[in-house]
Design a protein around this motif. Sequence first.
Motif, mmCIF file in Angstrom:
data_model
loop_
_atom_site.group_PDB
_atom_site.id
_atom_site.type_symbol
_atom_site.label_atom_id
_atom_site.label_comp_id
_atom_site.label_asym_id
_atom_site.label_seq_id
_atom_site.Cartn_x
_atom_site.Cartn_y
_atom_site.Cartn_z
ATOM 1 N N LEU A 128 -1.603 4.723 13.727
ATOM 2 C CA LEU A 128 -2.811 4.037 13.270
ATOM 3 C C LEU A 128 -2.843 2.595 13.780
ATOM 4 O O LEU A 128 -3.912 2.086 14.161
ATOM 5 C CB LEU A 128 -2.889 4.059 11.740
ATOM 6 N N LEU A 182 -8.384 10.254 8.970
ATOM 7 C CA LEU A 182 -7.925 8.878 9.132
ATOM 8 C C LEU A 182 -8.504 8.252 10.392
ATOM 9 O O LEU A 182 -8.455 7.038 10.568
ATOM 10 C CB LEU A 182 -6.389 8.839 9.202
ATOM 11 N N GLU A 228 -10.005 4.980 4.900
ATOM 12 C CA GLU A 228 -8.680 5.416 4.436
ATOM 13 C C GLU A 228 -7.622 5.133 5.499
ATOM 14 O O GLU A 228 -6.495 4.746 5.185
ATOM 15 C CB GLU A 228 -8.708 6.914 4.098
ATOM 16 N N GLY A 229 -7.982 5.328 6.778
ATOM 17 C CA GLY A 229 -7.044 5.058 7.860
ATOM 18 C C GLY A 229 -6.643 3.600 7.915
ATOM 19 O O GLY A 229 -5.473 3.260 8.152
ATOM 20 N N SER A 272 1.680 5.317 5.196
ATOM 21 C CA SER A 272 1.116 6.639 4.916
ATOM 22 C C SER A 272 1.424 7.076 3.495
ATOM 23 O O SER A 272 2.314 6.524 2.829
ATOM 24 C CB SER A 272 1.671 7.654 5.910
ATOM 25 N N LEU A 319 -10.556 3.684 13.159
ATOM 26 C CA LEU A 319 -9.952 4.098 11.892
ATOM 27 C C LEU A 319 -11.026 4.204 10.814
ATOM 28 O O LEU A 319 -11.941 3.378 10.746
ATOM 29 C CB LEU A 319 -8.896 3.087 11.446
#
Length: 533
Positions: A178, A200, A104-105, A113, A101
């Motif tokens: 994620l 991401l 930001e992910g 999200s 990741l």
Amino acid sequence: MCLRLRLLTLEGSVSSPFTRFSGSLTSFPFSVKPRIPIMADAGSVEALLQLVEKADGGVDSLDVASSIGVDHQVIVGAVKSLQSLGDVISAEQRSSKHWELTEEGTELAEQGSHEARVFSSVPPEGLPQSELMKLSFGKIGFSKAMSNKWIRVDKSHEGGPRIFRSVESIQDQVREKLLLVQRGAPLEEKDKNELKKRKLLAEVTVKSYWITRGSSFSTTLTKQETELTAEMIATGSWKDRKFKPYNFEAMGVAPDCGHLHPLMKVRTQFRQIFLEMGFSEMPTNNFIESSFWNFDSLFQPQQHPARDQHDTFFLSDPALAHDFPQDYLERVKRVHSEGGYGSQGYKYDWKIEEAQKNILRTHTTAVSARMLYKLAQQEKFTPVKYFSIDRVFRNETLDATHLAEFHQIEGVVADYGLTLGDLMGVLHQFFTKLGITKLRFKPAYNPYTEPSMEVFSYHEGLKKWVEVGNSGVFRPEMLLPMGLPEDVSVIAWGLSLERPTMIKYGINNIRELVGHKVNLQMVYDGPICRLDS
């Protein structure tokens, strides 16, 4: 180059401290220094050796770092340190790829999200669109939530566009994917590409070492000596010591030295070529010149556009020159206004006031005029070859190939019966010595040469022919008033220094070569010498 070798260590049996290597040493173009390994703490080295001892087939450096709770780079440093000691361990570098990741992910995996957070931010009674856009996730989340049909916009609302929920609940699939990546679970290729497109998810290449025991493996390390001392030689203790080997493949330290600008290198090369061709250098120490020597003596009329302020820099103090050879000045005035020496002249009222104006010289041909006049005053004419390389000044618009201040190379040959063919031959010989072979000559007009030619060279970077100079045979109206014999011809040329340098070094913009925008790193990185000529 003389090298001082403080320690030489190689493999094999030892009979003397000066025969510890096989092969031969001749000379090296660099200084020899011992390899300096990446520093690692003793605890990490000891822990690594213990794990290698316990493992039958070997261990991976990533697993070692994980098991003892240190950063992987610490273990890499330990591996490098052990490798520098000889065959204590054997380390094979491996690389593996995995999905990880992004920053930001990771944030979205924790908080949800952008589109899910937008949905959660919209209350049942709705939210003004302007308020939503103030949120850090508002802009991205709004477009994603709209495409998922989770929200709608009422543009006719009396308070302005207002956001309302379109569904009762949502499933945040982006966050779920994620979290799967964080847990190391596999993802479908389609899902990977979608997350990668949103930045991401990123594919990371991890380099590690597979570490096994070496032929000299031991968990107890003996410190290697780095210096062979006089005491060791006297007592013979060096025979029982282990010495750290030299890395003869290591790059030496760059010597501290000055650096020549490419322009100065090519200037020196031009000068050397002239001297090899038998030319003598003219004095060019006068940047300020009178209009008489810069224009009038060259049979350039006083109404010529080159003498206007938009092309020439005029001095205000001192504004005028007064010291001229009067008899020569009168002959120049006569040939301009009335003609003579087989010419009808320009038929205008020549004025001494124009000839007296001081300027920054626009070409070094003014120096050539002075030297030819001096030559004409000799009792008997002798053939000469002159050259000069110095700065000139013109009031020009700056662009990729033009400057207001630049260098001009001047060449002059005075002899009996010279022709245009002689001029072309000299130019070809000159540029070939410089390594520039693609030349073209184009007919041109100059007030003081007839015939005249412009000289072009092909620029590989710009992919076009670039003018590098002007040339021609001096007119009788210029030479005969000086007092030179009628059967003497003078061929001459003026060449730019900057443009051949640009061609030679592949520079497309002259402002990257001269001026305040020059990158000094270009000067440092320039080759010491060139072998292309």
